[in-house]
Every structure is written in C-alpha cells, then in structure tokens.
Design a protein around this motif. Structure first.
Motif, PDB file in Angstrom:
ATOM      1  N   LEU A   8       0.835  -1.378   0.000  1.00  0.00           N
ATOM      2  CA  LEU A   8      -0.012   0.004  -0.052  1.00  0.00           C
ATOM      3  C   LEU A   8       0.859   1.191  -0.050  1.00  0.00           C
ATOM      4  CD1 LEU A   8      -2.945  -0.914   2.438  1.00  0.00           C
ATOM      5  CD2 LEU A   8      -3.145  -0.640   0.008  1.00  0.00           C
ATOM      6  N   HIS A   9       2.169   1.031  -0.005  1.00  0.00           N
ATOM      7  CA  HIS A   9       2.966   2.531   0.002  1.00  0.00           C
ATOM      8  C   HIS A   9       4.262   2.476  -0.132  1.00  0.00           C
ATOM      9  CE1 HIS A   9       2.895   6.719   1.153  1.00  0.00           C
ATOM     10  NE2 HIS A   9       4.092   6.560   1.248  1.00  0.00           N
ATOM     11  N   CYS A  10       4.756   3.035  -1.166  1.00  0.00           N
ATOM     12  CA  CYS A  10       6.276   3.251  -1.688  1.00  0.00           C
ATOM     13  C   CYS A  10       6.312   4.775  -2.057  1.00  0.00           C
ATOM     14  CB  CYS A  10       6.785   2.268  -2.241  1.00  0.00           C
ATOM     15  SG  CYS A  10       6.591   2.567  -4.306  1.00  0.00           S
ATOM     16  N   ILE A  56      -2.295   9.756  -3.169  1.00  0.00           N
ATOM     17  CA  ILE A  56      -1.490  11.288  -2.710  1.00  0.00           C
ATOM     18  C   ILE A  56      -1.474  11.257  -1.239  1.00  0.00           C
ATOM     19  CG2 ILE A  56      -2.185  13.714  -2.661  1.00  0.00           C
ATOM     20  CD1 ILE A  56      -3.946  13.062  -5.381  1.00  0.00           C
ATOM     21  N   GLU A  57      -0.047  11.575  -1.222  1.00  0.00           N
ATOM     22  CA  GLU A  57       0.307  11.547   0.385  1.00  0.00           C
ATOM     23  C   GLU A  57       0.713  12.971   0.562  1.00  0.00           C
ATOM     24  OE1 GLU A  57       4.157   9.919   1.156  1.00  0.00           O
ATOM     25  OE2 GLU A  57       3.479   9.486   3.308  1.00  0.00           O
ATOM     26  N   ASN A  58      -0.248  13.761   1.255  1.00  0.00           N
ATOM     27  CA  ASN A  58      -0.454  15.288   1.460  1.00  0.00           C
ATOM     28  C   ASN A  58      -1.043  15.936   0.303  1.00  0.00           C
ATOM     29  OD1 ASN A  58       0.000  17.616   2.541  1.00  0.00           O
ATOM     30  ND2 ASN A  58       2.159  17.592   2.716  1.00  0.00           N
ATOM     31  N   THR A 102      -2.728  15.525   5.051  1.00  0.00           N
ATOM     32  CA  THR A 102      -1.634  16.117   5.568  1.00  0.00           C
ATOM     33  C   THR A 102      -0.389  15.132   5.259  1.00  0.00           C
ATOM     34  OG1 THR A 102      -2.231  15.368   7.513  1.00  0.00           O
ATOM     35  CG2 THR A 102      -2.746  17.578   7.211  1.00  0.00           C
ATOM     36  N   HIS A 103       0.939  15.745   5.876  1.00  0.00           N
ATOM     37  CA  HIS A 103       1.908  14.690   6.160  1.00  0.00           C
ATOM     38  C   HIS A 103       2.216  14.919   7.535  1.00  0.00           C
ATOM     39  CE1 HIS A 103       6.288  13.098   5.548  1.00  0.00           C
ATOM     40  NE2 HIS A 103       5.490  12.242   5.150  1.00  0.00           N
ATOM     41  N   HIS A 104       3.527  15.396   7.995  1.00  0.00           N
ATOM     42  CA  HIS A 104       3.964  15.445   9.191  1.00  0.00           C
ATOM     43  C   HIS A 104       3.410  16.867   9.801  1.00  0.00           C
ATOM     44  CE1 HIS A 104       7.412  12.377   8.528  1.00  0.00           C
ATOM     45  NE2 HIS A 104       6.361  11.912   9.000  1.00  0.00           N
ATOM     46  N   SER A 150      -2.800   8.048   7.931  1.00  0.00           N
ATOM     47  CA  SER A 150      -1.473   7.423   8.251  1.00  0.00           C
ATOM     48  C   SER A 150      -0.775   8.819   8.697  1.00  0.00           C
ATOM     49  CB  SER A 150      -0.636   6.711   7.149  1.00  0.00           C
ATOM     50  OG  SER A 150      -0.987   5.321   6.993  1.00  0.00           O
ATOM     51  N   HIS A 151      -1.029   9.940   8.221  1.00  0.00           N
ATOM     52  CA  HIS A 151      -0.484  11.112   8.404  1.00  0.00           C
ATOM     53  C   HIS A 151      -1.420  12.213   8.940  1.00  0.00           C
ATOM     54  CE1 HIS A 151       3.718  10.029   7.058  1.00  0.00           C
ATOM     55  NE2 HIS A 151       3.284   9.695   5.896  1.00  0.00           N
ATOM     56  N   THR A 152      -2.158  11.936   9.773  1.00  0.00           N
ATOM     57  CA  THR A 152      -3.159  12.716  10.615  1.00  0.00           C
ATOM     58  C   THR A 152      -2.724  12.903  12.045  1.00  0.00           C
ATOM     59  OG1 THR A 152      -4.392  11.028  11.280  1.00  0.00           O
ATOM     60  CG2 THR A 152      -5.080  11.987   9.113  1.00  0.00           C
ATOM     61  N   SER A 172      -2.768   3.557   5.257  1.00  0.00           N
ATOM     62  CA  SER A 172      -2.122   3.097   4.280  1.00  0.00           C
ATOM     63  C   SER A 172      -0.543   2.209   4.709  1.00  0.00           C
ATOM     64  CB  SER A 172      -1.867   3.975   3.220  1.00  0.00           C
ATOM     65  OG  SER A 172      -1.073   4.981   3.283  1.00  0.00           O
ATOM     66  N   HIS A 173      -0.037   3.198   5.766  1.00  0.00           N
ATOM     67  CA  HIS A 173       1.300   2.673   6.131  1.00  0.00           C
ATOM     68  C   HIS A 173       1.565   3.061   7.587  1.00  0.00           C
ATOM     69  CE1 HIS A 173       1.785   6.357   4.180  1.00  0.00           C
ATOM     70  NE2 HIS A 173       3.274   6.669   4.709  1.00  0.00           N
ATOM     71  N   SER A 174       0.872   2.226   8.395  1.00  0.00           N
ATOM     72  CA  SER A 174       0.767   2.816   9.924  1.00  0.00           C
ATOM     73  C   SER A 174       0.944   1.499  10.713  1.00  0.00           C
ATOM     74  CB  SER A 174      -0.560   3.189  10.328  1.00  0.00           C
ATOM     75  OG  SER A 174      -0.476   4.839   9.852  1.00  0.00           O
ATOM     76  N   LYS A 231       3.843   8.722  17.489  1.00  0.00           N
ATOM     77  CA  LYS A 231       2.907   9.362  16.958  1.00  0.00           C
ATOM     78  C   LYS A 231       2.499   9.071  15.666  1.00  0.00           C
ATOM     79  CE  LYS A 231       3.816  14.028  19.499  1.00  0.00           C
ATOM     80  NZ  LYS A 231       2.708  13.621  20.315  1.00  0.00           N
ATOM     81  N   ARG A 232       3.549   8.589  15.099  1.00  0.00           N
ATOM     82  CA  ARG A 232       2.848   8.031  13.593  1.00  0.00           C
ATOM     83  C   ARG A 232       2.240   6.654  13.511  1.00  0.00           C
ATOM     84  NH1 ARG A 232       2.426   6.533   9.851  1.00  0.00           N
ATOM     85  NH2 ARG A 232       3.765   6.366   8.125  1.00  0.00           N
ATOM     86  N   ASN A 233       2.024   5.998  14.821  1.00  0.00           N
ATOM     87  CA  ASN A 233       1.285   4.800  14.837  1.00  0.00           C
ATOM     88  C   ASN A 233       0.089   4.952  15.210  1.00  0.00           C
ATOM     89  OD1 ASN A 233       3.446   3.545  13.955  1.00  0.00           O
ATOM     90  ND2 ASN A 233       4.192   2.660  15.923  1.00  0.00           N
TER      91      ASN A 233
HETATM   92 ZN   LIG Z   1       4.321   8.218   4.701  1.00  0.00          ZN
END
Ligand SMILES: [Zn+2]
Length: 326
Positions: A8-10, A99-101, A135-137, A174-176, A200-202, A211-213
C-alpha cells in the motif's frame, strides 16, 4: 512462502522527481527497485505522489502524476496501470497512484477553482487513486499532521472531503494528528459522505508508542468500517531496537479484529539524502527491501494459517479495492 503481494505504500515517484536520472531498476538506490519487487512477488505497488507543504507543491504533485504514466510508457514490459475492476497482467507489476499530502492538490495560496482543477487533472493522469492523505508530518490548510498535536480538520479539509465523496477514493489516516483523524471520522459520518477510511502505512501504538502509529481506537474504527491498514517496515515505527516487533504489529492487527483489514504498507523511500542521522539505518535487515515479503510470510507461518497469510499478503487489499470499484 510465496504469495502475491499488494503493497500500500512506496515513495518511488518522489525519488524520481527529485533525481530525474534515477533508475527504478537500481537496487543500490531504493528498496522498492524493480528487481526487489519481482523477487518479493509484488503484484500491485501503490506509488505515492508525495510533497511537503511549500509553494511549488502543486507542480510537484502534477509532475509525479506525469512520472507515474511515464513509468508505464517507458517500461511497458514491467509496469502497467493497475485497475481494480480488471484482471492482473502478470508477470508485470501493477502500479496504483495515491496522494500523500493534499498539498499536492492545493498549496496554501491556491484558489478553490485551482484546487478542483488540479484534483481532476491528477486523477485524469493516473486513472484511479488508491487514497489521499490530507497532511504529512506538518500542518497545512486542510488540517494537522502527525507532529502537530491539537490541530484538527479545518474548513478546507472539510471541503476537500466533500469533493472526494462518491469518487471511490479512500481517505488515509497515516499522516493525521489524532484530532484530524477524529475530525475526518466525524465529518464523514455527520455529512454522510461516501469515503472509505484506511491507514495505508501505519503500525500500532499498543506495540510501539509513536505519533506515527495508530491508537487502538482509530485502528478499530477503520476495521469496523471495513477499511484496510498497511504495516510499515520503518525501524522508527516498529521499534528502534527489536526487528521482530514487526510480527507483533501484524498479529496485533489480527487481534483487534483486523484479520480482513491487515495488509502491507512497507514505505520504501530514497533514504540516502535524509538529514536526520538518528534515523539510520532506516530499515532492519528483516524488512530492508521488497524482496523480503516471502521470508516475512514464512516467519509468520508459525502463527497464521495459509489463508490468513494470503489475506495479509494481498487478498485483503484486492477485496477492499474490488468492492470499492464494483
Ligand atoms: Zn508516509
């Protein structure tokens, strides 16, 4: 244990846009290089269109959507554009854009007419989207990212969700920030939006508090809504010191009811120019590149049945996207 894999993510596309001469076949450079994907029996690879929050984010977003179609055009023997409602074209690798962000759809200054146009243009170039993360970080006009606690869903985030509704595009958590995840769930349910929710990647905070988990609360809500969750292979999100924590994250996903939700979301990206040296090495040898899926599945065979392994490797993701595109 060789099962077809749906990852699901690269971040191959953001590597290619940064280094225009980069070769997606070069295994010295990126852990999701084509030979690794082939060794790992990867049948579908989601490729994120990633950008950080900056004024050129829309050009970067569109540029990566073009690179996505270039991959298919330049390497027709290797790649094709995965369509959830069609058969696989084996032995080729199906690539699926995401789309990541949402900065890639709209920078901080863009007018809404420009945002809608960019959204439609990206979608037209890539065909379908596996997901969008707002979002991202960091924070942007849509909401708060992983490391911006206390910033939730903004009015622009609500407006973008409303535009996504009914377009068969999942929203990615994954990035909220936690507040943004909560805002997304609430807005979808209060406005009756047709948007599936995934991560997708958590990984899981219950296993490694980061926090990313995902908290169990959010993970269970994704499971309840029949979404999917991809386990992340990065050392920082598994456990800084214990590689085998990977298996605990995956089994935790099963334990919270996610037998039909747990997937892979490895998160391979170009690490060689990453400034923060604390993050090196980014991956343990156990998960260091996309050739490792069979050995990971082999190890999990101690705890999971063949049916469960198959679900984890690809069936859960196939089922999710088939149902969405039916
Ligand atoms: Zn990411």
């Amino acid at each position: 244990m060789t099962f077809p894999v749906f990852d699901l993510h690269c971040d191959l596309l953001s590597y290619l846009i940064k280094y225009p001469k980069a070769d997606p076949f070069n295994t010295e450079k990126i852990a999701c290089a084509v030979p690794f994907l082939q060794q790992g029996n990867v049948k579908v690879q989601v490729c994120a269109i990633y950008t950080d929050v900056r004024s050129e984010s829309m050009q970067l977003g569109l540029g990566q959507a073009e690179l996505f179609s270039d991959l298919v055009r330049k390497y027709p023997e290797t790649f094709y554009s995965y369509q959830p409602d069609s058969d696989l074209k084996e032995p080729k690798i199906g690539i699926f854009a995401a789309i990541e962000n949402a900065a890639g759809i709209g920078n901080e200054e863009a007018k809404w007419s420009e945002i809608y146009r960019q959204f439609d243009l990206i979608l037209e170039k890539v065909g379908q989207l596996a997901y969008i993360s707002l979002t991202h970080h960091t924070e942007n006009r849509f909401g708060g990212g992983n490391y911006t606690e206390g910033i939730g869903l903004k009015d622009d985030g609500k407006k973008l969700l409303e535009y996504m509704s009914g377009k068969k595009i999942p929203i990615d958590l994954s990035h909220t920030s936690d507040l943004l995840a909560e805002g997304i769930f609430n807005h979808i349910s209060s406005q009756n939006l047709k948007i599936p929710v995934i991560a997708s990647h958590s990984n899981y905070r219950a296993i490694w508090n980061h926090k990313r988990n995902l908290s169990d609360e959010f993970a269970q809500e994704i499971v309840r809504q029949e979404g999917i969750i991809g386990v992340n292979f990065l050392r920082a999100f598994l456990d800084n010191d214990v590689p085998e924590r990977l298996f605990e994250h995956i089994l935790h996903g099963f334990e919270i009811g996610g037998e039909k939700a747990q997937c892979f979301g490895a998160d391979f990206f170009f690490t060689k120019d990453f400034p923060d040296k604390n993050r090196h090495p980014f991956y343990f040898p156990l998960t260091e590149n996309a050739s490792k899926y069979p050995s990971i599945l082999e190890e999990l065979n101690k705890n999971l049945t063949e049916y469960q392994l198959q679900n984890l490797a690809s069936e859960n993701a196939f089922h999710f996207y088939h149902k969405l595109h039916r």
